[in-house]
Design a protein around this motif. Structure first.
Motif, short mmCIF file in Angstrom:
data_model
loop_
_atom_site.label_atom_id
_atom_site.label_comp_id
_atom_site.label_asym_id
_atom_site.label_seq_id
_atom_site.Cartn_x
_atom_site.Cartn_y
_atom_site.Cartn_z
N ASN A 173 70.58 28.72 23.13
CA ASN A 173 70.10 29.36 24.41
C ASN A 173 70.84 30.71 24.77
OD1 ASN A 173 68.02 27.99 25.37
ND2 ASN A 173 69.35 26.34 25.64
N GLY A 174 71.61 31.34 23.74
CA GLY A 174 72.65 32.38 23.71
C GLY A 174 73.81 32.46 24.83
N ASN A 175 74.16 31.26 25.12
CA ASN A 175 75.10 31.09 25.95
C ASN A 175 76.75 31.02 25.44
OD1 ASN A 175 73.57 30.53 28.57
ND2 ASN A 175 72.94 28.64 27.50
N ALA A 176 77.46 31.21 26.46
CA ALA A 176 78.97 31.15 25.62
C ALA A 176 79.28 29.55 25.34
CB ALA A 176 80.04 31.56 26.83
N ILE A 177 80.14 29.35 24.67
CA ILE A 177 80.52 27.96 24.08
C ILE A 177 82.40 27.96 24.27
CG2 ILE A 177 80.74 28.83 21.62
CD1 ILE A 177 79.66 25.69 21.18
N LYS A 178 82.66 26.88 24.63
CA LYS A 178 84.22 26.80 24.93
C LYS A 178 84.67 26.23 23.49
CE LYS A 178 83.93 25.70 29.57
NZ LYS A 178 84.29 24.67 30.70
N PRO A 179 86.06 26.48 23.20
CA PRO A 179 86.70 26.00 21.85
C PRO A 179 86.35 24.71 21.65
CG PRO A 179 88.07 27.80 22.94
CD PRO A 179 86.86 27.15 23.95
N LYS A 180 86.71 23.73 22.72
CA LYS A 180 86.54 22.35 22.57
C LYS A 180 85.23 21.72 22.09
CE LYS A 180 84.84 21.10 27.17
NZ LYS A 180 83.72 20.51 26.92
N ASP A 181 84.06 22.78 22.10
CA ASP A 181 82.79 22.50 21.39
C ASP A 181 82.58 22.97 20.11
OD1 ASP A 181 81.75 21.01 23.92
OD2 ASP A 181 81.50 23.12 24.69
N LEU A 182 83.66 23.12 19.46
CA LEU A 182 83.84 24.08 18.09
C LEU A 182 84.57 22.75 17.13
CD1 LEU A 182 84.45 27.49 18.63
CD2 LEU A 182 82.49 26.60 18.43
N THR A 183 83.95 22.82 15.67
CA THR A 183 84.42 21.59 14.96
C THR A 183 85.84 22.20 14.40
OG1 THR A 183 83.32 22.59 13.37
CG2 THR A 183 82.38 20.77 14.37
N GLU A 184 86.36 23.63 14.40
CA GLU A 184 87.55 24.05 14.06
C GLU A 184 88.17 25.08 14.68
OE1 GLU A 184 83.85 25.73 12.92
OE2 GLU A 184 84.61 24.64 10.99
N PRO A 185 89.29 25.24 14.56
CA PRO A 185 89.88 26.38 15.37
C PRO A 185 89.37 27.73 15.15
CG PRO A 185 91.59 25.05 14.33
CD PRO A 185 90.15 24.43 13.87
N ALA A 186 88.92 28.54 16.19
CA ALA A 186 88.64 29.83 15.85
C ALA A 186 89.42 30.97 15.85
CB ALA A 186 87.31 29.99 16.58
N ALA A 187 89.07 32.03 15.28
CA ALA A 187 90.07 33.11 15.53
C ALA A 187 89.79 33.93 16.86
CB ALA A 187 89.75 34.23 14.24
N ASP A 188 90.78 34.92 17.18
CA ASP A 188 90.69 35.70 18.07
C ASP A 188 89.85 36.89 18.10
OD1 ASP A 188 92.15 33.84 19.90
OD2 ASP A 188 94.10 34.74 19.55
N SER A 189 89.24 36.87 17.01
CA SER A 189 88.42 38.06 16.83
C SER A 189 86.91 37.73 16.62
CB SER A 189 88.79 38.66 15.36
OG SER A 189 88.62 37.80 14.38
N TRP A 190 86.15 38.41 16.31
CA TRP A 190 84.63 38.14 15.99
C TRP A 190 84.66 36.92 14.90
CZ3 TRP A 190 81.19 42.92 15.61
CH2 TRP A 190 81.20 43.79 16.94
N VAL A 191 83.67 36.00 15.19
CA VAL A 191 83.39 35.02 14.15
C VAL A 191 81.82 35.00 14.01
CG1 VAL A 191 85.43 33.61 14.74
CG2 VAL A 191 83.18 33.30 16.22
N ARG A 192 81.43 34.32 12.86
CA ARG A 192 79.99 33.99 12.61
C ARG A 192 79.99 32.65 13.26
NH1 ARG A 192 79.46 33.44 6.86
NH2 ARG A 192 81.69 33.40 6.73
N MET A 193 79.00 32.38 14.23
CA MET A 193 78.82 31.08 14.98
C MET A 193 77.57 30.45 14.28
SD MET A 193 80.27 29.30 17.19
CE MET A 193 81.21 30.49 18.30
N TYR A 194 77.57 29.05 14.08
CA TYR A 194 76.79 28.27 13.54
C TYR A 194 76.69 26.91 14.34
CZ TYR A 194 77.21 30.71 9.13
OH TYR A 194 77.01 32.00 7.94
N THR A 195 75.51 26.40 14.34
CA THR A 195 75.26 25.08 14.98
C THR A 195 75.72 23.81 14.18
OG1 THR A 195 73.21 24.67 13.79
CG2 THR A 195 72.95 25.81 15.80
#
Length: 83
Positions: free
Chosen positions: A36-58
């Motif tokens: 739905n194009g919303n923001a997502i919290k780091p706790k909802d990700l399977t791996e730690p993410a960088a502080d830069s741009w990332v390619r986001m996948y379901t």
């Protein structure tokens, strides 16, 4: 190229062009937020993410778009969606 029928050999996918950005996947409970194009919290990700741009996948591996970290609100926000 078009006349020769070889144009497909010269077209790159969006994911290929953006592969310089690290890939990040959501947990299943985060899929609906992404779709739905919303923001997502780091706790909802399977791996730690960088502080830069990332390619986001379901969680199923569907490419959603480019996200960036909003440090003040501790979440990832969409930069460009590719739905």
């Amino acid at each position: 190229m078009a006349e020769e029928g070889t144009i497909e050999n010269h077209i790159l996918s969006v994911e290929t062009v953006l592969n310089e950005y690290p890939a990040v996947h959501s947990r299943p409970e985060g899929d609906r937020l992404l779709e739905n194009g919303n923001a997502i919290k780091p706790k909802d990700l399977t791996e730690p993410a960088a502080d830069s741009w990332v390619r986001m996948y379901t969680s199923q591996g569907r490419f959603i778009g480019i996200y960036t970290r909003d440090s003040q609100k501790q979440r990832f926000i969409p930069v460009k969606m590719f739905l």
